[in-house]
Enzyme design. Structure first.
Site, short mmCIF file in Angstrom:
data_model
loop_
_atom_site.label_atom_id
_atom_site.label_comp_id
_atom_site.label_asym_id
_atom_site.label_seq_id
_atom_site.Cartn_x
_atom_site.Cartn_y
_atom_site.Cartn_z
N THR A 1 3.69 -0.42 4.51
CA THR A 1 2.33 -0.85 4.79
C THR A 1 1.84 -1.77 3.67
O THR A 1 1.99 -1.44 2.49
CB THR A 1 1.37 0.34 4.93
OG1 THR A 1 1.86 1.22 5.95
CG2 THR A 1 -0.02 -0.13 5.33
N GLY B 1 7.88 4.12 2.85
CA GLY B 1 8.61 5.35 3.06
C GLY B 1 9.62 5.21 4.17
O GLY B 1 9.32 4.68 5.23
N GLY B 2 10.85 5.64 3.89
CA GLY B 2 11.85 5.57 4.92
C GLY B 2 12.06 4.16 5.42
O GLY B 2 12.47 3.29 4.68
N GLY C 1 9.51 2.32 7.05
CA GLY C 1 8.25 1.65 7.30
C GLY C 1 7.52 1.30 6.03
O GLY C 1 7.57 2.04 5.05
N ASP D 1 -0.86 14.81 13.45
CA ASP D 1 -0.46 14.80 12.04
C ASP D 1 -1.66 14.71 11.11
O ASP D 1 -1.69 13.92 10.18
CB ASP D 1 0.51 13.64 11.78
CG ASP D 1 1.31 13.84 10.49
OD1 ASP D 1 1.50 15.00 10.09
OD2 ASP D 1 1.74 12.84 9.91
N LEU E 1 0.81 -1.21 0.00
CA LEU E 1 0.00 0.00 0.00
C LEU E 1 0.85 1.26 0.00
O LEU E 1 0.47 2.28 -0.57
CB LEU E 1 -0.93 0.01 1.22
CG LEU E 1 -2.01 -1.07 1.27
CD1 LEU E 1 -2.76 -1.00 2.58
CD2 LEU E 1 -2.97 -0.92 0.09
N GLY E 2 1.99 1.21 0.66
CA GLY E 2 2.83 2.39 0.74
C GLY E 2 4.16 2.06 1.38
O GLY E 2 4.27 1.13 2.19
#
Length: 238
Positions: free
Chosen positions: A29, A24-25, A27, A144, A21-22
């Site tokens: 998902t 970044g850096g 992490g 956030d 799903l995603g």
């Protein structure tokens, strides 16, 4: 970054990966299927080996604790949290209900133009979620809120996601004194000073609604005026 899991792989003898799903850096998902219930879930994974600071793991564990204590129809349900060890790594997993729909950021990217009525409805729904969070003892402050973290379903229902754990690993998030505070452009003035109060979430929601109406991020709207005044925006780190 190398993916931690591949399609069709089974984690913990229970969760079968469907797709990513995603990422970044440090992490990632995934969408997965819970083989025990045939339910589709979202799994966030953080790798100790790929993480270069313990703060990321601390924030990730805190998100799991917070989500486990929440009970709201428009916050994805916490389902599971566990750790898995291998010869060269330790990985941390947070399993949640998978919410169908698209983020406000995705919708705008696809040229969706929300009407005034739709924007008011989104505001009302998110405010109802915040009333719940801020009424808890102690209050839960999201920290956030931004278009990427507001998911809208085709029927107009809105979910609030990502409660401040792995967000620190993505671009445009910054930390002050080692404490995660949020996303540049959507943070209130007190967040830039390393403090948050319930009203900080309201500021971020307001910025998100402006983005939805104008299709311009707060930084895009502010930078020209600040540049004319000789003000330089801080560079995001992380």
């Amino acid at each position: 970054m190398k993916l931690l899991h591949q399609q069709a792989e089974i984690i913990a003898n229970r969760y079968q990966i469907v797709n990513t799903l995603g990422q970044g850096g440090m992490g990632t998902t995934y969408a997965a299927i819970d083989l025990n219930s045939s339910r589709r879930v979202a799994i966030k994974v953080v790798s100790l080996r790929q993480s270069n600071e313990w703060k990321i793991l601390e924030l990730f564990a805190r998100e799991a604790q917070v989500l486990a204590s929440l009970n709201h129809p428009y916050i994805p349900n916490y389902l599971d949290y566990f750790e898995l060890d291998s010869e060269d790594d330790r990985r941390f997993y947070l399993v949640q209900e998978l919410v169908k729909g698209k983020s406000l950021a995705e919708l705008v990217e696809q040229r969706w133009r929300a009407t005034e009525v739709e924007v008011k409805d989104i505001a009302r729904q998110v405010l109802n979620i915040l009333i719940y969070l801020h009424s808890l003892a102690p209050p839960v402050i999201h920290r956030d809120i931004k278009p990427q973290n507001i998911i809208r379903q085709p029927d107009g229902k809105v979910y609030l996601v990502d409660f401040g754990a792995v967000q620190a690993v993505y671009r445009n998030t910054i930390s002050i004194g080692g404490t995660f505070v949020g996303t540049l452009g959507y943070m209130s003035p007190e967040q830039l000073r390393g403090k948050v109060v319930p009203a900080s979430d309201l500021y971020s929601l307001g910025c998100s609604l402006l983005f939805l109406l104008t299709h311009r991020t707060p930084l895009q709207q502010l930078t020209p005026a600040l540049t004319r005044r000789g003000v330089r925006m801080p560079n995001p780190v992380g």
